[in-house]
Design a protein around this motif. Structure first.
Motif, PDB file in Angstrom:
ATOM      1  N   SER A  75       3.557  28.421  -5.792  1.00 30.27           N
ATOM      2  CA  SER A  75       3.996  29.709  -5.234  1.00 30.27           C
ATOM      3  C   SER A  75       2.829  30.650  -4.975  1.00 30.27           C
ATOM      4  O   SER A  75       2.894  31.500  -4.083  1.00 30.27           O
ATOM      5  N   PRO A  94      -2.482  31.165 -12.639  1.00 30.52           N
ATOM      6  CA  PRO A  94      -1.470  31.855 -13.456  1.00 30.52           C
ATOM      7  C   PRO A  94      -2.029  32.210 -14.834  1.00 30.52           C
ATOM      8  O   PRO A  94      -2.825  31.460 -15.414  1.00 30.52           O
ATOM      9  N   THR A 115       5.961  23.826 -15.115  1.00 27.16           N
ATOM     10  CA  THR A 115       5.761  25.270 -14.971  1.00 27.16           C
ATOM     11  C   THR A 115       4.473  25.572 -14.220  1.00 27.16           C
ATOM     12  O   THR A 115       4.441  26.420 -13.302  1.00 27.16           O
ATOM     13  N   LEU A 151       4.180  27.487 -10.532  1.00 32.23           N
ATOM     14  CA  LEU A 151       3.419  28.735 -10.393  1.00 32.23           C
ATOM     15  C   LEU A 151       2.289  28.586  -9.382  1.00 32.23           C
ATOM     16  O   LEU A 151       2.065  29.475  -8.543  1.00 32.23           O
ATOM     17  N   THR A 168       2.103  34.117 -18.720  1.00 33.78           N
ATOM     18  CA  THR A 168       3.166  33.726 -17.799  1.00 33.78           C
ATOM     19  C   THR A 168       3.594  32.285 -18.042  1.00 33.78           C
ATOM     20  O   THR A 168       4.792  31.977 -18.096  1.00 33.78           O
ATOM     21  N   VAL A 169       2.612  31.403 -18.222  1.00 37.88           N
ATOM     22  CA  VAL A 169       2.920  29.981 -18.409  1.00 37.88           C
ATOM     23  C   VAL A 169       3.728  29.772 -19.694  1.00 37.88           C
ATOM     24  O   VAL A 169       4.792  29.148 -19.688  1.00 37.88           O
TER      25      VAL A 169
END
Length: 701
Positions: free
Chosen positions: A391, A397, A384, A388, A401-402
């Motif tokens: 991107s 991040p 993950t 992230l 979100t994680v």
């Protein structure tokens, strides 16, 4: 061996060793008188069957008598009756069946006396014979035992050892065949013997084997016996003259059965061969069980090796690589799996040179399953974060979100496994002097405030991963000062119990941190914790996995342009304080541009002056001939002034807060410094060198 449906069913009965010889001796004793007086004589066994020793041609009892009959009348006026007899304690025969052409009581008494006298003589001879048989059997047993141990190292298979043992029974040359069965998970499995390839017929009729093993008695089959009332078998065996089935059981519960059989015409099995068969069958089962125990020991050693390997792999894969040379923190960790391979997992993610993410988790349960789930969760965090940051490479991040993406990926799989995971995902940001974390049902983070020398818990309120698909994750933020400590741990630490059943609990853990973290060494704290937990539990075996991480925050190391570092050294005279103020102000200019506003420069000058005067007055006890080195460092984030001296160390914790009503002096210097600069730090090296560091952040920070 072939099945033959036209053959007469074989006679077989359960016998104690010696029964056959006893009946044969009785037969020989009564035959002369029975022939002279036209008598039929039989004995009723304890299983309520009549075995005829001798029959008269005019007697019909031997063909008509059925199980349970008490008397019958033959033709020609013969008299039949059952007469109780005393055979000197023998349990094989309960009464005598006599059929005679006369009712003379003298004949009945004479027959009973003959049988009783014969039985006593047989008992005497039997004891002597038994002793010889036992001696011979013991010798056979010793020989076979020696053979077991001498063959075991050289033999490649246990089947070979069994064959060698059984060959001692069938090498007599009278056509005997043998087969040996062992019971494995309720099934009888043929293992060895000279007739093992031709014994399919016996496997089909293994009620013989089962009966012998269940009743722990030998079975003797003799098809030559002219008894028309045998215990019938469902299997017709062609060309079998006699058969012996010997059940044995080893000490640790292994059950087996040995079958011996030979062609028609051979003599029946006597007690010698029966005892010898028992002895060698026992040696065979001992060899098999010894082989099984040896294999179990080897497998246990291999399992031990696999567990050690698994434990080392877990240390590498589930307990992360403890980071070193962070420059803004020092990390120490401790991990003790309860079953070598545990359900706790730890990972560290270095985000940039002043930021570290820490993941600590605990899978429900223990052992290999929990370890595999922990590895999957750790792997998902890696995937993950990689996705992230790929991107959005210029943006770190968020924790929410994680964790949300990780939970979205693994929640379904955790539900399928009936499992869940508690974890704490934390981020230490040295640039901002703060910690952020998401607590998913895990133990609280412990924050040790060095200034106050006190430990306090930091908690979140999210549910564990795998509990709810609709969970909304929220992070908790706390600020810290350089030198503060954060402790992460699994519930195995606080759940440790002493012999009285008391738990170690969070209060003991916080008290331990408060009392043990004076020297500022995370590794020493981890070692102390292990020692204290072992002493508390009364041993080094714990019921749950133990994981413990200590993070001590430090002044961030910076990549400094040495041209922007300046140093002066002065004596400890109060008159030299003006030189220090001038030095500080000159450091605040860069290319003739003021990098701090006038108010912040004045506050920094005041703090430095107060710190330097305290060194002169208190650390050097007013002596003016000592030295003070003043170091100034300018970087992109802040101005750092460091005062180095060799006087008495200073501990701000010893200074009481000032009292402003004028009733008590003291404490104003530290109070003033704390309000003039963004941060201050006191360090004592323990080797006579001490430093006071004052930090003032630049206007854009």
């Amino acid at each position: 061996m072939q099945l033959h449906s036209d053959a007469a069913p074989p006679v077989y009965r359960l016998f104690e060793i010696g029964d056959i010889e006893f009946r044969e001796a009785l037969r020989q004793a009564v035959v002369p008188i029975a022939s002279a007086l036209h008598l039929s004589i039989g004995v009723r066994t304890t299983d309520n069957q009549v075995e005829w020793l001798v029959t008269d041609l005019e007697c019909e009892c031997s063909s008509e008598l059925r199980e349970g009959d008490r008397e019958c009348s033959c033709a020609q006026g013969r008299r039949s009756e059952s007469i109780p007899i005393n055979l000197g304690g023998s349990s094989a025969v309960s009464s005598c069946w006599l059929c005679s052409p006369t009712s003379a009581i003298e004949i009945r008494e004479a027959i009973c006396r003959i049988i009783e006298a014969t039985s006593r003589q047989i008992a005497i001879e039997g004891r002597e014979s038994s002793l010889l048989v036992e001696l011979g059997t013991c010798w056979e047993s010793l020989e076979a035992l020696y053979e077991v141990y001498s063959l075991a190292p050289a033999s490649r298979s246990i089947e070979g050892i069994v064959d060698r043992i059984l060959s001692r029974l069938v090498d007599s040359g009278d056509g005997l065949c043998s087969a040996f069965w062992i019971e494995i998970e309720g099934q009888l499995v043929p293992l060895g013997g000279s007739g093992i390839a031709d014994c399919g017929w016996l496997a089909q009729g293994n009620e013989l084997l089962r009966r012998a093993m269940s009743e722990h008695r030998c079975i003797v089959i003799d098809a030559s016996v002219g008894d028309h009332r045998p215990f019938q078998v469902s299997l017709e065996i062609d060309a079998i003259g006699s058969m012996l089935i010997v059940p044995v059981e080893a000490r640790h519960g292994l059950k087996a059965a040995l079958a011996l059989w030979g062609p028609g015409g051979r003599k029946p099995f006597d007690s010698w061969i029966m005892r010898k068969a028992q002895a060698l069958a026992m040696q065979a089962v001992m060899a098999i069980e010894g082989d099984q125990l040896n294999r179990a020991a080897v497998e246990s050693e291999l399992l031990h090796h696999d567990l050690d390997l698994g434990s080392r792999m877990q240390q590498m894969l589930l307990l992360g690589n403890q980071p070193t040379r962070l420059g803004f923190a020092q990390v120490a960790s401790l991990a003790i799996p309860s079953q070598r391979v545990g359900g706790d997992f730890v990972e560290f993610f270095r985000q940039h040179r002043q930021c570290l993410d820490i993941l600590i988790g605990d899978v429900m349960g223990k052992g290999l399953k929990a370890s595999l789930v922990g590895a999957a969760v750790t792997r998902q965090f890696h995937r993950t974060l990689l996705a992230l940051m790929s991107s959005q490479p210029d943006r770190l991040p968020s924790l929410e979100t994680v964790v949300s993406l990780v939970h979205e990926e693994i929640a379904g799989r955790l539900a399928d496994l009936d499992s869940f995971v508690t974890l704490n995902y934390a981020r230490i940001d040295a640039r901002r002097g703060r910690i952020e974390f998401i607590d998913c049902g895990h133990t609280p983070v412990l924050h040790y405030n060095r200034k106050e020398q006190q430990c306090s818990p930091l908690r979140g309120d999210n549910m564990p991963l795998g509990f709810s698909n609709k969970e909304s994750y929220k992070h908790v933020t706390a600020s810290y000062e350089y030198g503060d400590v954060f402790v992460f741990y699994s519930d195995g630490v606080t759940d440790v119990r002493n012999p009285e059943g008391e738990m170690f609990d969070i209060h003991r853990l916080m008290n331990l941190i408060d009392s043990s973290y004076q020297e500022g060494d995370p590794e020493a704290l981890a070692i102390t914790l292990r020692r204290v937990l072992t002493e508390f539990a009364g041993g080094d075996h714990f019921d749950d996995d133990l994981t413990f991480i200590v993070v001590e925050t430090q002044i961030p190391e910076r990549h400094v342009d040495r041209s922007r570092v300046k140093t002066i050294e002065i004596t400890s005279e109060l008159a030299r304080l003006q030189e220090i103020r001038t030095f500080v102000r000159s450091m605040c200019f860069e290319d003739n541009d003021l990098i701090l506003d006038q108010d912040r420069i004045s506050m920094l000058e005041l703090a430095v002056t107060e710190a330097a005067s305290n060194i002169m007055i208190h650390a050097y006890d007013g002596r003016s001939d000592r030295w003070i080195r003043v170091e100034g460092e300018l970087n992109d984030e802040c101005m750092i002034i460091r005062l180095v001296h060799s006087g008495i160390p200073f501990n701000p914790v010893d200074i009481k807060p000032p009292i402003f009503d004028g009733t008590k002096a003291g404490g104003f210097g530290v109070y003033l410094i704390d309000r003039c600069v963004d941060d201050r730090y006191y360090v004592s090296s323990g080797r006579g060198m001490n430093a006071v560091t004052l930090i003032q952040k630049r206007d854009n920070f």
